[in-house]
Design a protein around this motif. Structure first.
Motif, short mmCIF file in Angstrom:
data_model
loop_
_atom_site.label_atom_id
_atom_site.label_comp_id
_atom_site.label_asym_id
_atom_site.label_seq_id
_atom_site.Cartn_x
_atom_site.Cartn_y
_atom_site.Cartn_z
N GLU A 100 0.81 -1.22 0.00
CA GLU A 100 0.00 0.00 0.00
C GLU A 100 0.85 1.27 0.00
O GLU A 100 0.44 2.29 -0.54
CB GLU A 100 -0.94 0.05 1.22
CG GLU A 100 -2.01 -1.01 1.24
CD GLU A 100 -1.53 -2.27 1.95
OE1 GLU A 100 -0.80 -2.17 2.96
OE2 GLU A 100 -1.88 -3.37 1.47
N ASP A 101 2.01 1.21 0.66
CA ASP A 101 2.85 2.39 0.79
C ASP A 101 4.31 1.95 0.76
O ASP A 101 4.80 1.37 1.73
CB ASP A 101 2.53 3.11 2.11
CG ASP A 101 3.30 4.40 2.30
OD1 ASP A 101 4.24 4.69 1.52
OD2 ASP A 101 2.98 5.13 3.25
N GLU A 102 4.99 2.22 -0.33
CA GLU A 102 6.37 1.77 -0.49
C GLU A 102 7.33 2.34 0.54
O GLU A 102 8.40 1.80 0.76
CB GLU A 102 6.88 2.12 -1.89
CG GLU A 102 6.30 1.26 -2.98
CD GLU A 102 6.94 1.55 -4.33
OE1 GLU A 102 7.93 2.30 -4.39
OE2 GLU A 102 6.44 1.02 -5.34
N ARG A 103 6.93 3.43 1.18
CA ARG A 103 7.80 4.02 2.21
C ARG A 103 7.78 3.21 3.49
O ARG A 103 8.67 3.34 4.32
CB ARG A 103 7.37 5.47 2.50
CG ARG A 103 7.51 6.39 1.30
CD ARG A 103 6.85 7.71 1.58
NE ARG A 103 5.41 7.48 1.75
CZ ARG A 103 4.53 8.41 2.06
NH1 ARG A 103 4.92 9.65 2.25
NH2 ARG A 103 3.25 8.12 2.19
N ARG A 104 6.75 2.41 3.68
CA ARG A 104 6.58 1.64 4.92
C ARG A 104 7.19 0.25 4.76
O ARG A 104 6.98 -0.42 3.76
CB ARG A 104 5.10 1.53 5.25
CG ARG A 104 4.85 0.94 6.64
CD ARG A 104 3.40 0.91 6.98
NE ARG A 104 2.85 -0.31 6.39
CZ ARG A 104 1.56 -0.49 6.10
NH1 ARG A 104 0.69 0.47 6.31
NH2 ARG A 104 1.15 -1.61 5.59
N VAL A 105 7.93 -0.16 5.79
CA VAL A 105 8.49 -1.51 5.82
C VAL A 105 7.72 -2.29 6.88
O VAL A 105 7.62 -1.88 8.03
CB VAL A 105 9.99 -1.48 6.16
CG1 VAL A 105 10.54 -2.89 6.30
CG2 VAL A 105 10.76 -0.70 5.10
N ASP A 106 7.16 -3.42 6.45
CA ASP A 106 6.43 -4.30 7.35
C ASP A 106 7.32 -5.45 7.78
O ASP A 106 8.18 -5.91 7.03
CB ASP A 106 5.18 -4.86 6.68
CG ASP A 106 4.10 -3.81 6.48
OD1 ASP A 106 4.04 -2.86 7.28
OD2 ASP A 106 3.32 -3.95 5.52
N VAL A 107 7.09 -5.92 8.99
CA VAL A 107 7.81 -7.08 9.52
C VAL A 107 6.79 -8.20 9.69
O VAL A 107 5.73 -8.00 10.28
CB VAL A 107 8.48 -6.75 10.87
CG1 VAL A 107 9.26 -7.94 11.40
CG2 VAL A 107 9.37 -5.53 10.75
N VAL A 108 7.14 -9.36 9.14
CA VAL A 108 6.27 -10.53 9.23
C VAL A 108 7.08 -11.71 9.78
O VAL A 108 8.29 -11.77 9.61
CB VAL A 108 5.65 -10.91 7.87
CG1 VAL A 108 4.74 -9.81 7.36
CG2 VAL A 108 6.72 -11.24 6.85
#
Length: 156
Positions: A100-108
């Motif tokens: 959704e937002d390339e600036r955000r990094v998600d951790v899974v």
């Protein structure tokens, strides 16, 4: 004159704050002791205490953005990034750019990270056993510490 000066020094010294009366030192000592109890249990999981905290947040809900993780744990990116890098190298988490937002990094969590939660189930009980407090006392302590934390944070 020496006697008056000595009495003044003794009075001033006796009015000085005492370490054993400081709530901050009691909190510090309790935290240090709790971390020491956790250490051997977490070593069996291959985690440090800060890594364990990151995993706890992810076991509750994932994916989490790096920003959300930092906010929840009270960690800045300079502290959190090396933790995440190490957890990623261990094969427990992955960092991904958000769709959704390339600036955000998600951790899974990886499958190994998810599986580790089953082995971590005994960790809280280990501390509870070592604490020597009843479940009600632990609940009261938790509530009091939460109230203290909220009050101190709101005073900043």
């Amino acid at each position: 004159m020496c006697t008056i000066e000595l009495c003044t020094i003794v009075l001033v010294m006796s009015d000085a704050p005492r370490l054993r009366h400081q709530v901050c030192f009691a909190l510090y000592s309790a935290s240090k002791a709790a971390t020491a109890v956790y250490r051997p249990v977490l070593e069996d999981l291959g985690l440090t205490y800060p890594q364990y905290l990151v995993m706890l947040v992810l076991w509750e809900q994932e994916p989490r953005s790096v920003r959300d993780l930092g906010a929840e744990l009270g960690l800045d990116s300079g502290t959190l990034s090396p933790l995440l890098k190490r957890l990623e190298a261990m094969g427990l988490v992955e960092r991904r750019r958000s769709a959704e937002d390339e600036r955000r990094v998600d951790v899974v969590l990886t499958d190994a990270g998810t599986a580790l939660s089953a082995r971590a189930q005994a960790v809280p009980q280990r501390l509870a056993d070592a604490a020597g407090l009843s479940p009600d006392e632990i609940g009261q302590l938790h509530a009091t510490l939460g109230k203290l934390t909220a009050a101190l944070n709101s005073s900043l």
